[in-house]
Design a protein around this motif. Structure first.
Motif, mmCIF file in Angstrom:
data_model
loop_
_atom_site.group_PDB
_atom_site.id
_atom_site.type_symbol
_atom_site.label_atom_id
_atom_site.label_comp_id
_atom_site.label_asym_id
_atom_site.label_seq_id
_atom_site.Cartn_x
_atom_site.Cartn_y
_atom_site.Cartn_z
ATOM 1 N N ASP A 1 72.366 14.311 61.085
ATOM 2 C CA ASP A 1 72.510 14.821 59.718
ATOM 3 C C ASP A 1 73.711 15.756 59.588
ATOM 4 O O ASP A 1 74.365 15.798 58.544
ATOM 5 N N LEU A 2 73.991 16.500 60.637
ATOM 6 C CA LEU A 2 75.158 17.403 60.593
ATOM 7 C C LEU A 2 76.425 16.577 60.398
ATOM 8 O O LEU A 2 77.312 16.941 59.616
ATOM 9 N N VAL A 3 76.492 15.465 61.093
ATOM 10 C CA VAL A 3 77.672 14.596 60.986
ATOM 11 C C VAL A 3 77.707 13.936 59.612
ATOM 12 O O VAL A 3 78.713 13.991 58.896
ATOM 13 N N THR A 4 76.566 13.348 59.212
ATOM 14 C CA THR A 4 76.510 12.648 57.915
ATOM 15 C C THR A 4 76.938 13.560 56.771
ATOM 16 O O THR A 4 77.641 13.145 55.854
ATOM 17 N N HIS A 5 76.490 14.806 56.821
ATOM 18 C CA HIS A 5 76.793 15.718 55.712
ATOM 19 C C HIS A 5 78.081 16.504 55.927
ATOM 20 O O HIS A 5 78.409 17.385 55.140
ATOM 21 N N GLY A 6 78.786 16.202 56.994
ATOM 22 C CA GLY A 6 80.088 16.832 57.230
ATOM 23 C C GLY A 6 80.013 18.349 57.339
ATOM 24 O O GLY A 6 80.893 19.070 56.848
ATOM 25 N N ILE A 7 78.960 18.865 57.963
ATOM 26 C CA ILE A 7 78.833 20.326 58.121
ATOM 27 C C ILE A 7 79.823 20.774 59.209
ATOM 28 O O ILE A 7 79.708 20.347 60.361
ATOM 29 N N SER A 8 80.783 21.605 58.801
ATOM 30 C CA SER A 8 81.784 21.985 59.801
ATOM 31 C C SER A 8 81.822 23.498 60.030
ATOM 32 O O SER A 8 82.656 24.003 60.761
ATOM 33 N N GLY A 9 80.942 24.226 59.350
ATOM 34 C CA GLY A 9 80.798 25.647 59.639
ATOM 35 C C GLY A 9 81.606 26.542 58.727
ATOM 36 O O GLY A 9 82.343 26.043 57.911
ATOM 37 N N PRO A 10 81.442 27.859 58.792
ATOM 38 C CA PRO A 10 80.446 28.525 59.631
ATOM 39 C C PRO A 10 79.024 28.226 59.134
ATOM 40 O O PRO A 10 78.800 28.179 57.933
ATOM 41 N N ALA A 11 78.117 28.009 60.067
ATOM 42 C CA ALA A 11 76.749 27.673 59.684
ATOM 43 C C ALA A 11 75.759 28.214 60.705
ATOM 44 O O ALA A 11 76.106 28.411 61.873
ATOM 45 N N VAL A 12 74.547 28.448 60.233
ATOM 46 C CA VAL A 12 73.463 28.803 61.152
ATOM 47 C C VAL A 12 72.416 27.699 61.109
ATOM 48 O O VAL A 12 72.201 27.071 60.072
ATOM 49 N N LEU A 13 71.784 27.467 62.260
ATOM 50 C CA LEU A 13 70.692 26.501 62.353
ATOM 51 C C LEU A 13 69.397 27.299 62.370
ATOM 52 O O LEU A 13 69.180 28.101 63.285
ATOM 53 N N MET A 14 68.572 27.077 61.364
ATOM 54 C CA MET A 14 67.331 27.857 61.280
ATOM 55 C C MET A 14 66.159 26.971 61.720
ATOM 56 O O MET A 14 65.625 26.191 60.931
ATOM 57 N N ILE A 15 65.817 27.116 62.999
ATOM 58 C CA ILE A 15 64.779 26.271 63.590
ATOM 59 C C ILE A 15 63.405 26.766 63.157
ATOM 60 O O ILE A 15 63.116 27.962 63.277
ATOM 61 N N GLY A 16 62.571 25.854 62.656
ATOM 62 C CA GLY A 16 61.221 26.230 62.227
ATOM 63 C C GLY A 16 61.169 26.715 60.787
ATOM 64 O O GLY A 16 60.109 27.134 60.323
ATOM 65 N N TYR A 17 62.298 26.654 60.080
ATOM 66 C CA TYR A 17 62.327 27.122 58.690
ATOM 67 C C TYR A 17 62.546 25.944 57.735
ATOM 68 O O TYR A 17 63.386 25.075 58.018
ATOM 69 N N ALA A 18 61.781 25.950 56.649
ATOM 70 C CA ALA A 18 62.000 24.936 55.618
ATOM 71 C C ALA A 18 62.345 25.646 54.321
ATOM 72 O O ALA A 18 61.700 26.647 53.979
ATOM 73 N N ARG A 19 63.352 25.136 53.650
ATOM 74 C CA ARG A 19 63.726 25.741 52.372
ATOM 75 C C ARG A 19 62.504 25.788 51.460
ATOM 76 O O ARG A 19 61.734 24.847 51.388
ATOM 77 N N ARG A 20 62.336 26.878 50.784
ATOM 78 C CA ARG A 20 61.174 27.083 49.923
ATOM 79 C C ARG A 20 61.017 25.889 48.978
ATOM 80 O O ARG A 20 61.942 25.489 48.293
ATOM 81 N N ALA A 21 59.789 25.354 48.945
ATOM 82 C CA ALA A 21 59.537 24.087 48.278
ATOM 83 C C ALA A 21 59.978 24.084 46.820
ATOM 84 O O ALA A 21 60.621 23.148 46.369
ATOM 85 N N ALA A 22 59.674 25.137 46.082
ATOM 86 C CA ALA A 22 59.999 25.154 44.661
ATOM 87 C C ALA A 22 61.487 24.910 44.459
ATOM 88 O O ALA A 22 61.904 24.195 43.549
ATOM 89 N N GLN A 23 62.277 25.479 45.358
ATOM 90 C CA GLN A 23 63.724 25.303 45.298
ATOM 91 C C GLN A 23 64.071 23.835 45.437
ATOM 92 O O GLN A 23 64.826 23.286 44.647
ATOM 93 N N ALA A 24 63.506 23.208 46.473
ATOM 94 C CA ALA A 24 63.821 21.820 46.737
ATOM 95 C C ALA A 24 63.423 20.973 45.524
ATOM 96 O O ALA A 24 64.157 20.097 45.091
ATOM 97 N N HIS A 25 62.274 21.312 44.960
ATOM 98 C CA HIS A 25 61.769 20.570 43.827
ATOM 99 C C HIS A 25 62.731 20.705 42.627
ATOM 100 O O HIS A 25 63.105 19.716 41.991
ATOM 101 N N LEU A 26 63.177 21.937 42.376
ATOM 102 C CA LEU A 26 64.091 22.159 41.252
ATOM 103 C C LEU A 26 65.391 21.385 41.471
ATOM 104 O O LEU A 26 65.918 20.784 40.553
ATOM 105 N N LYS A 27 65.859 21.405 42.706
ATOM 106 C CA LYS A 27 67.114 20.696 43.014
ATOM 107 C C LYS A 27 66.934 19.212 42.760
ATOM 108 O O LYS A 27 67.786 18.564 42.166
ATOM 109 N N ALA A 28 65.777 18.684 43.221
ATOM 110 C CA ALA A 28 65.538 17.251 43.082
ATOM 111 C C ALA A 28 65.496 16.884 41.602
ATOM 112 O O ALA A 28 65.958 15.828 41.194
ATOM 113 N N ALA A 29 64.934 17.804 40.800
ATOM 114 C CA ALA A 29 64.775 17.495 39.386
ATOM 115 C C ALA A 29 66.092 17.558 38.629
ATOM 116 O O ALA A 29 66.251 16.940 37.595
ATOM 117 N N SER A 30 67.048 18.332 39.146
ATOM 118 C CA SER A 30 68.281 18.530 38.375
ATOM 119 C C SER A 30 69.296 17.443 38.638
ATOM 120 O O SER A 30 69.168 16.667 39.548
#
Ligand code: SAH
Length: 453
Positions: free
Chosen positions: A424-453
Motif C-alpha cells: 500500500d505504501l508503494v501503491t499510494h506513493g507515500i514518500s515521507g516524512p511519515a509515521v507508521l502507527m501500528i495498532g491504530y485505526a483512523r477514527r471510524a466517523a472520519q473514515a465514514h465522512l470521507k467515504a461519503a464526500s
C-alpha cells in the motif's frame, strides 16, 4: 497624565467590596491575587462568593465599618447606591472605586500582567478598556512565564553584590551591563541566563557570550509552535535548521537572521553532526543568539544529546523549547488517542532506522494483540517491520495508520493493515516524512465522512 499608576501594599490591609453581583465578583477575583484582607459587604452573596468565603479567601459581612478600610470598592448593581457609598468613603478620606462610574472613582483598577513579584499595570484612564485587555494579552504572550522567578533570582544576586561592592554607582553599572545590551532580548531573560551574564560581567569579561535555543519546530503547521519557541525565533541572530522544518515555520524567524541549512542536500548525505555542533559553538562564541530549529520535538529522535554535550563542553548556555512530536500530530490527524484506557498501557515511539540500519525493536511485545506503536523513519523499513512482527505472531489484519506530512496542507492518511502495509505504501506513493502507527485505526466517523464526500 491624570492618573498616577502606583502599586499599593495591601498585605494585611482591609479592602471592602460592596455588592453581590457580577461586578463585585470581578473586583474580588482580581483582589484575591493580593495579600489583602477582603471583606465582601453583601446581603445575598452569590454562590461563587460563598465558596470563596468557605475557602478562606474572603469574609462576608452584611455591614462593615468603612473606617477600617484601606480601599473601598462600590460595586453593587445599583448606581445611586454606589455613589452613596463613594460619598461615605470620601468623607473619611478613603480612596474609593465605584464600578464603571468615573464620577465615583478616586482610582481605577488597571489590567494587570501578573508575574509576581513583577506586575505590569495597564490603564487607559477609562477611555478604552478593550485596548487595555488587548495590550495585556499581547504582553502575556510575550513575557516569559518565569519572569517572577527571574526577578527573585536577581534580588538574591543584588543582595550578594551589595556585600561585595559598596559603591552604588558601580553596582548600577553592573546591572546595566547584565540586564542591558547582552540581555535585551526577552527570550534570554531567565534565571540561568542572568547568572551566566552576571558571572561574566563580574569576571570582567563581559564579552557577550551568546546563547543557544534548542527549539522544537513541530511537525509543520505553525499553529503547533509553542509561544516560547516563537519568541526565540523572533529574536534569533542565527537560525540553524533541518530539512523537515517547514517553510511556514521558518518564515516566522527574524528576517534579518542568518539562516544556516544543515539538512540533506539533493543526492548528498546530511551535514555531519560534529559539523552542526561546530557551527552552534562557533556562532554562540561570536556572541549571537542562536536558534537550533529541529522538526517535531527536539528531544525525540533529534540527536539533541550530542548537541547538548558539545555546548556543555564549550561552556555555552542553552535553553530547550519542547515541540509537538510527529506522533502527537499524527494521532490528532487520525483522531485517535495515543493511549486508550483499558486498551494499551504503553504508547511506544520507535525508530525504523538506527546507526546500524534497520532497527531491531522489541518485536515480541510489539506483536502482542492490542500493542500500539508509532514508528518514525519507518518507510524504507516497512517490509522488514512487517516481517518481524508477523514472525512474532502479529496478525496480518492488525490495523496500521500511515500519516504522511502530518499537520501540513499536503497531509495524507493511509489506513491499511500490517499484511498490506508495504504494498500500500508503494501503491499510494507515500514518500515521507511519515509515521507508521501500528495498532491504530483512523477514527471510524472520519473514515465514514470521507467515504461519503
Ligand atoms: N524530532 C522529530 C523526529 C525527527 S526524525 C519529531 O519529534 O517529530 C524524522 C522522522 O520524523 C521522519 O522520518 C518521520 O517519520 C517523522 N516526521 C517528522 N515530521 C513529520 C510529519 N510532519 N508527518 C509525519 N511524520 C513526520
Amino acid at each position: 497624565m491624570r492618573y498616577l499608576p502606583i502599586h499599593i501594599d495591601l498585605k494585611d490591609k482591609t479592602v471592602l467590596v460592596f455588592g453581590d453581583g457580577p461586578a463585585a465578583e470581578a473586583k474580588l477575583r482580581t483582589l484575591m491575587k493580593t495579600d489583602a484582607r477582603l471583606v465582601a459587604v453583601a446581603d445575598t452573596p452569590s454562590t461563587e462568593m460563598a465558596l470563596w468565603a468557605r475557602e478562606g479567601h474572603i469574609e462576608i459581612s452584611a455591614d462593615a465599618d468603612l473606617a477600617t478600610a484601606t480601599l473601598v470598592y462600590a460595586a453593587t448593581e445599583d448606581e445611586t447606591e454606589n455613589l452613596r457609598i463613594a460619598g461615605r468613603a470620601r468623607a473619611l478620606r478613603i480612596p474609593v472605586n465605584a464600578a464603571d462610574q468615573p464620577a465615583g472613582c478616586d482610582f481605577i483598577t488597571p489590567a494587570i500582567v501578573d508575574r509576581t513579584p513583577v506586575a505590569i499595570s495597564i490603564g487607559t484612564e477609562g477611555t478604552a478598556p478593550g485596548l487595555a485587555r488587548a495590550l495585556k494579552s499581547d504582553l502575556e504572550a510575550r513575557l516569559p512565564s518565569d519572569l517572577g522567578q527571574t526577578s527573585r533570582h536577581i534580588k538574591a544576586l543584588r543582595d550578594t553584590l551589595k556585600v561585595e561592592e559598596p559603591d552604588i554607582a558601580k553596582r548600577q553599572a553592573v546591572w546595566a551591563d547584565v540586564l542591558g545590551a547582552g540581555l535585551n532580548d526577552l527570550t534570554s531573560l531567565n534565571a540561568d541566563a542572568v547568572s551566566e551574564r552576571y558571572d561574566a560581567v563580574r569576571a570582567g569579561s563581559a564579552s557577550g557570550q551568546g546563547h543557544v535555543h534548542i527549539v522544537g519546530a513541530g511537525p509543520g503547521d505553525p499553529d503547533l509552535l509553542t509561544v516560547g519557541a516563537l519568541r526565540a525565533m523572533h529574536s534569533a541572530d542565527v537560525v540553524v535548521y533541518d530539512r523537515l522544518v517547514s517553510e511556514p515555520v521558518l518564515s516566522l524567524c527574524r528576517r534579518e537572521a542568518e539562516f544556516v541549512y544543515v539538512g540533506k542536500q539533493a543526492g548528498e548525505a546530511s551535514t555531519r553532526q560534529d559539523e552542526i555542533n561546530r557551527i552552534l559553538v562557533e556562532k554562540a562564541h561570536e556572541g549571537y543568539r542562536v536558534v537550533r530549529l529541529k522538526s517535531g520535538d527536539p528531544l525525540v529522535f533529534g540527536r539533541a544529546e550530542e548537541e547538548f554535550a558539545a555546548l556543555d563542553a564549550a561552556r555555552i548556555g542553552f535553553t530547550i523549547h519542547p515541540g509537538i512530536t510527529a506522533a502527537a500530530a499524527a494521532a490528532a490527524s487520525i483522531r485517535h488517542s495515543l493511549t486508550v484506557r483499558g486498551e494499551n498501557t504503553a504508547a511506544v515511539l520507535a525508530t525504523g532506522h538506527d546507526e546500524n540500519g534497520f532497527a531491531e525493536l522489541d518485536w515480541a511485545s510489539l506483536a502482542e494483540p492490542g500493542a500500539r506503536a508509532t514508528i518514525y523513519m519507518g518507510l524504507r523499513a516497512a517490509r522488514f517491520i512487517q516481517g518481524r512482527l508477523m514472525l512474532h505472531g502479529a496478525r496480518p489484519t492488525t490495523p496500521v495508520a500511515v500519516v504522511e506530512n502530518a499537520s501540513r496542507p499536503d497531509e495524507v492518511v493511509l489506513q491499511t493493515t500490517l499484511g498490506d502495509l508495504p504494498d500500500d505504501l508503494v501503491t499510494h506513493g507515500i514518500s515521507g516524512p511519515a509515521v507508521l502507527m501500528i495498532g491504530y485505526a483512523r477514527r471510524a466517523a472520519q473514515a465514514h465522512l470521507k467515504a461519503a464526500s
